[in-house]
Design a protein around this motif. Structure first.
Motif, PDB file in Angstrom:
ATOM      1  N   GLY A  71      49.083   4.203  52.932  1.00  0.00           N
ATOM      2  CA  GLY A  71      50.250   3.755  53.470  1.00  0.00           C
ATOM      3  C   GLY A  71      50.232   2.385  54.573  1.00  0.00           C
ATOM      4  N   GLU A  72      49.175   2.227  54.875  1.00  0.00           N
ATOM      5  CA  GLU A  72      48.906   1.313  55.927  1.00  0.00           C
ATOM      6  C   GLU A  72      48.583  -0.213  55.275  1.00  0.00           C
ATOM      7  OE1 GLU A  72      49.253   1.279  59.320  1.00  0.00           O
ATOM      8  OE2 GLU A  72      50.044   3.377  59.114  1.00  0.00           O
ATOM      9  N   SER A  73      49.229  -1.405  55.830  1.00  0.00           N
ATOM     10  CA  SER A  73      48.898  -2.520  55.314  1.00  0.00           C
ATOM     11  C   SER A  73      47.985  -3.280  56.480  1.00  0.00           C
ATOM     12  CB  SER A  73      50.087  -3.522  55.155  1.00  0.00           C
ATOM     13  OG  SER A  73      50.724  -3.699  56.283  1.00  0.00           O
ATOM     14  N   TYR A  74      47.173  -4.128  56.047  1.00  0.00           N
ATOM     15  CA  TYR A  74      46.168  -4.516  56.906  1.00  0.00           C
ATOM     16  C   TYR A  74      46.083  -6.381  56.700  1.00  0.00           C
ATOM     17  CZ  TYR A  74      44.365   0.287  57.206  1.00  0.00           C
ATOM     18  OH  TYR A  74      44.495   1.451  57.578  1.00  0.00           O
ATOM     19  N   PHE A  96      41.201  -6.075  56.423  1.00  0.00           N
ATOM     20  CA  PHE A  96      41.000  -5.145  55.304  1.00  0.00           C
ATOM     21  C   PHE A  96      39.718  -5.405  54.932  1.00  0.00           C
ATOM     22  CE2 PHE A  96      40.541  -4.647  50.635  1.00  0.00           C
ATOM     23  CZ  PHE A  96      40.768  -3.230  50.800  1.00  0.00           C
ATOM     24  N   ARG A 131      48.626  -9.574  53.536  1.00  0.00           N
ATOM     25  CA  ARG A 131      48.365  -8.328  53.846  1.00  0.00           C
ATOM     26  C   ARG A 131      47.862  -7.511  52.795  1.00  0.00           C
ATOM     27  NH1 ARG A 131      49.065  -7.472  59.224  1.00  0.00           N
ATOM     28  NH2 ARG A 131      49.191  -5.289  59.094  1.00  0.00           N
ATOM     29  N   THR A 140      47.686  -3.668  51.113  1.00  0.00           N
ATOM     30  CA  THR A 140      48.234  -2.142  51.526  1.00  0.00           C
ATOM     31  C   THR A 140      47.242  -1.438  50.814  1.00  0.00           C
ATOM     32  OG1 THR A 140      50.476  -3.118  51.602  1.00  0.00           O
ATOM     33  CG2 THR A 140      50.204  -0.994  51.231  1.00  0.00           C
ATOM     34  N   ARG A 146      47.128  -4.553  41.727  1.00  0.00           N
ATOM     35  CA  ARG A 146      46.440  -3.570  42.170  1.00  0.00           C
ATOM     36  C   ARG A 146      45.164  -3.217  41.673  1.00  0.00           C
ATOM     37  NH1 ARG A 146      52.215  -2.194  41.915  1.00  0.00           N
ATOM     38  NH2 ARG A 146      52.514  -0.934  43.810  1.00  0.00           N
ATOM     39  N   GLU A 161      47.373   1.991  49.085  1.00  0.00           N
ATOM     40  CA  GLU A 161      48.205   2.831  48.570  1.00  0.00           C
ATOM     41  C   GLU A 161      47.842   4.314  48.890  1.00  0.00           C
ATOM     42  OE1 GLU A 161      50.804   0.173  45.867  1.00  0.00           O
ATOM     43  OE2 GLU A 161      48.832   0.616  44.838  1.00  0.00           O
ATOM     44  N   VAL A 213      44.396  -0.046  46.433  1.00  0.00           N
ATOM     45  CA  VAL A 213      44.922  -1.187  47.036  1.00  0.00           C
ATOM     46  C   VAL A 213      45.796  -2.125  46.174  1.00  0.00           C
ATOM     47  CG1 VAL A 213      42.984  -1.305  48.595  1.00  0.00           C
ATOM     48  CG2 VAL A 213      43.295  -2.617  46.651  1.00  0.00           C
TER      49      VAL A 213
END
Length: 93
Positions: free
Chosen positions: A32-35, A40, A85, A87, A15, A89, A8
């Protein structure tokens, strides 16, 4: 029991490689999505709790590594600016 890591990117640019003893994380998070930060944390809490319970069902005890990872996620989230947010990864399966 298959384990995985989900990588993440926190809102502050840090990271982190997060551990799960189960692939259940794939049911809650998508690379690939961000929350939103709170979303999250909630999704991670649900996934890691399920993962820990799967370990309990198989071995007779909860997974302390999953619960420790959840504590690290919750602690990191508290240090982030509101409205940030997270992400997701990648997954390492």
């Amino acid at each position: 029991m298959p384990e995985m890591r989900f990588h993440v990117l926190w809102p502050d640019g840090r990271r982190e490689a997060c551990y799960s003893p189960s692939l259940v994380v794939q049911d809650f998070l998508t690379p690939g999505e961000s929350y939103a930060l709170a979303d999250f944390v909630e999704k991670s809490r649900t996934a890691l709790t399920i993962a820990s319970e799967r370990v309990r069902e198989k071995y007779g005890f909860a997974c302390s590594s999953a619960l420790d990872q959840l504590a690290r996620i919750e602690s990191a989230a508290e240090r982030q600016a509101p409205g940030g947010r997270v992400t997701v990864e990648t997954f390492d399966l």
